[in-house]
Design an enzyme around this catalytic site. Structure first.
Site, PDB file in Angstrom:
ATOM      1  N   PHE A 170      28.282  14.754   6.309  1.00 48.14           N
ATOM      2  CA  PHE A 170      27.092  13.924   6.382  1.00 48.14           C
ATOM      3  C   PHE A 170      26.084  14.335   5.317  1.00 48.14           C
ATOM      4  CE2 PHE A 170      28.613  13.836  10.789  1.00 48.14           C
ATOM      5  CZ  PHE A 170      28.542  12.477  11.093  1.00 48.14           C
ATOM      6  N   ASP A 171      25.554  13.358   4.608  1.00 47.51           N
ATOM      7  CA  ASP A 171      24.352  13.587   3.814  1.00 47.51           C
ATOM      8  C   ASP A 171      23.227  13.914   4.803  1.00 47.51           C
ATOM      9  OD1 ASP A 171      22.490  13.424   1.596  1.00 47.51           O
ATOM     10  OD2 ASP A 171      21.926  11.459   2.377  1.00 47.51           O
ATOM     11  N   LEU A 172      22.146  14.488   4.309  1.00 48.04           N
ATOM     12  CA  LEU A 172      21.033  14.873   5.191  1.00 48.04           C
ATOM     13  C   LEU A 172      19.903  13.849   5.144  1.00 48.04           C
ATOM     14  CD1 LEU A 172      20.038  17.025   7.157  1.00 48.04           C
ATOM     15  CD2 LEU A 172      19.183  18.332   5.201  1.00 48.04           C
ATOM     16  N   ASP A 173      19.181  13.774   4.015  1.00 46.55           N
ATOM     17  CA  ASP A 173      18.049  12.849   3.896  1.00 46.55           C
ATOM     18  C   ASP A 173      18.528  11.402   3.928  1.00 46.55           C
ATOM     19  OD1 ASP A 173      16.334  15.003   3.586  1.00 46.55           O
ATOM     20  OD2 ASP A 173      16.418  14.944   1.397  1.00 46.55           O
TER      21      ASP A 173
ATOM     22  N   VAL B 188      29.723  10.497   4.433  1.00 42.65           N
ATOM     23  CA  VAL B 188      28.783   9.500   4.926  1.00 42.65           C
ATOM     24  C   VAL B 188      27.429   9.712   4.265  1.00 42.65           C
ATOM     25  CG1 VAL B 188      27.620   8.552   6.953  1.00 42.65           C
ATOM     26  CG2 VAL B 188      29.972   9.405   7.151  1.00 42.65           C
TER      27      VAL B 188
END
Length: 220
Positions: free
Chosen positions: A7-10, A166
């Protein structure tokens, strides 16, 4: 076989807009450089900061870029990282995926020191097998493809067909495709649909609920 999701964060796990925009405005003011409007500043969210500064502002000299980043880190390290909120539905999704036996990890272009603070603050680390980020000086391992490759080498699943990236920006999608894993774009973050489609997203999720369902059903 272990299905693995990076997963990307921001813009994917958290709504970080307030803290990042406030940090950018603080930095432009400190540099005595005109501040872009909020619509332009939102484009800074996701890709490496040293690139977006040069792309969307008057700051071009490498030394000035480093000075800008230092101001940003001052603000973000003290205040900005706390001006953040988890998107509704994220925590139940992570819990369900982990319960289903998925391997979960974060892959973000945010400096590692900030990513770790945020992961701990919101409790992401209880679900994550790994957290992979840019180096703290944002000089190396800043591109999403590099960060994802770094993470892939350290996660147990090696079958690329069982792995998905993602994210909400083009660099997330490109990073996944360069590494030959599935790429899912989310439309509730900071990137536009056209950006994600043009980058080559195989699947789009309209909401966290939609993402939750598609990942559990492995519609990637």
């Amino acid at each position: 076989m272990t299905k693995t999701v990076f997963f990307d964060l921001d813009g994917t796990l958290t709504d970080s807009k307030k803290g990042i925009l406030n940090g950018l405005k603080y930095s432009f003011k400190a540099m005595n450089v005109p501040t872009p409007d909020d619509k332009t500043l939102q484009l800074f969210i996701g890709p490496p900061l040293n690139q977006t500064v040069q792309k969307y502002s008057e700051i071009q000299d490498p030394d000035q870029v480093q000075a800008f980043m230092a101001h940003f880190h001052d603000y973000y390290g003290e205040t900005g990282w706390q001006e953040n909120a988890v998107f509704p539905g994220i925590m139940p999704m992570l819990a369900d995926l982990k319960a289903a036996g998925y391997g979960l990890a974060i892959a973000t272009a945010k400096p590692e020191m900030f990513a770790k603070k945020i992961s701990t603050r919101f409790g992401f680390d209880q679900y994550m097998t790994g957290l992979f980020a840019a180096t703290d000086d944002e000089m190396t391992r800043t591109q999403k493809d590099e960060i994802l490759a770094y993470g892939l080498a350290r996660m147990p699943e090696k079958q690329l067909a069982n792995i998905v990236m993602v994210g909400d920006r083009a660099n997330d999608i490109a990073g996944g495709l360069v590494n030959h894993v599935h790429a899912v774009g989310v439309l509730y973050g900071f990137g536009a649909k056209a950006e994600l489609v043009q980058a080559g997203a195989e699947v789009l999720a309209d909401s966290v609920t939609d993402l939750h369902r598609k990942l559990l059903d492995w519609q990637v």
